[in-house]
Design an enzyme around this catalytic site. Structure first.
Site, PDB file in Angstrom:
ATOM      1  N   SER A  33       0.842  -1.188   0.000  1.00 35.48           N
ATOM      2  CA  SER A  33       0.000   0.000   0.000  1.00 35.48           C
ATOM      3  C   SER A  33       0.879   1.240   0.000  1.00 35.48           C
ATOM      4  O   SER A  33       2.042   1.195   0.405  1.00 35.48           O
ATOM      5  CB  SER A  33      -0.899   0.015   1.241  1.00 35.48           C
ATOM      6  N   HIS A  34       0.300   2.349  -0.404  1.00 36.05           N
ATOM      7  CA  HIS A  34       1.002   3.624  -0.333  1.00 36.05           C
ATOM      8  C   HIS A  34       1.100   4.122   1.111  1.00 36.05           C
ATOM      9  O   HIS A  34       1.819   5.066   1.393  1.00 36.05           O
ATOM     10  CB  HIS A  34       0.275   4.661  -1.191  1.00 36.05           C
ATOM     11  N   SER A  35       0.381   3.480   2.010  1.00 35.64           N
ATOM     12  CA  SER A  35       0.342   3.879   3.406  1.00 35.64           C
ATOM     13  C   SER A  35       0.735   2.699   4.302  1.00 35.64           C
ATOM     14  O   SER A  35       0.135   1.619   4.207  1.00 35.64           O
ATOM     15  CB  SER A  35      -1.079   4.337   3.760  1.00 35.64           C
TER      16      SER A  35
ATOM     17  N   SER B 269       0.729   3.102  -8.832  1.00 39.66           N
ATOM     18  CA  SER B 269       2.182   3.052  -8.801  1.00 39.66           C
ATOM     19  C   SER B 269       2.701   1.884  -7.975  1.00 39.66           C
ATOM     20  O   SER B 269       3.832   1.446  -8.174  1.00 39.66           O
ATOM     21  CB  SER B 269       2.778   4.375  -8.302  1.00 39.66           C
TER      22      SER B 269
ATOM     23  N   ASP C 276      -2.492  -1.801  -3.644  1.00 40.54           N
ATOM     24  CA  ASP C 276      -3.652  -0.930  -3.535  1.00 40.54           C
ATOM     25  C   ASP C 276      -3.894  -0.075  -4.777  1.00 40.54           C
ATOM     26  O   ASP C 276      -4.979  -0.093  -5.326  1.00 40.54           O
ATOM     27  CB  ASP C 276      -3.590  -0.062  -2.264  1.00 40.54           C
TER      28      ASP C 276
END
Length: 134
Positions: free
Chosen positions: A11-13, A75, A72
């Site tokens: 995930s980006h987070s 990118s 997610d």
């Protein structure tokens, strides 16, 4: 019993990846589950994706039966594809799975924990696209 498939949640987070991993563990029926690891954010805690964090998580969960990588957003897909294109960056048998992030993670972990092979884990996660919510 054969080795379980490992699962990595990209995930980006960092918080989102960790929360989805925790949710999947909880919904997988408790007890022992297949190995699952979050790989979210960047090493400095910012939003984004990190090749190093993804590779480390994949090696952490690898037991020799393959690693399913669920992502997610856009990118994250590109980062995983770049890692898959490089020899020795990810464990043998690592595979990017086209699946919804939350539902796919739960389905993948349940299937891997029940002894499913990489093809079964990938199929279960991908089939989560068909879950209707109406």
């Amino acid at each position: 019993m054969t080795a379980p498939v490992g699962i990595v949640l990209v995930s980006h987070s960092a918080e989102v990846a960790a929360a989805v991993a925790s949710l999947a563990r909880g919904l997988a029926g408790g007890g022992a589950t297949a190995p699952i690891a979050p790989a979210g954010g960047t090493p400095d805690g910012a939003l984004g994706t990190s090749s190093d964090l993804i590779a480390a998580a994949a090696h952490e969960v690898d037991r020799g039966a393959g690693v399913a990588l669920l992502v997610d957003l856009g990118s994250a897909v590109l980062t995983v594809k770049a890692l898959l294109a490089e020899e020795d960056e990810l464990p043998k048998g690592a595979r990017l799975v086209d699946a919804p992030f939350v539902e796919g993670a739960v389905a993948a972990l349940v299937t891997a924990s029940a002894g499913g092979d990489l093809a079964a884990v990938t199929a279960a996660a991908s089939e989560a696209y068909t879950y209707r919510k109406e």
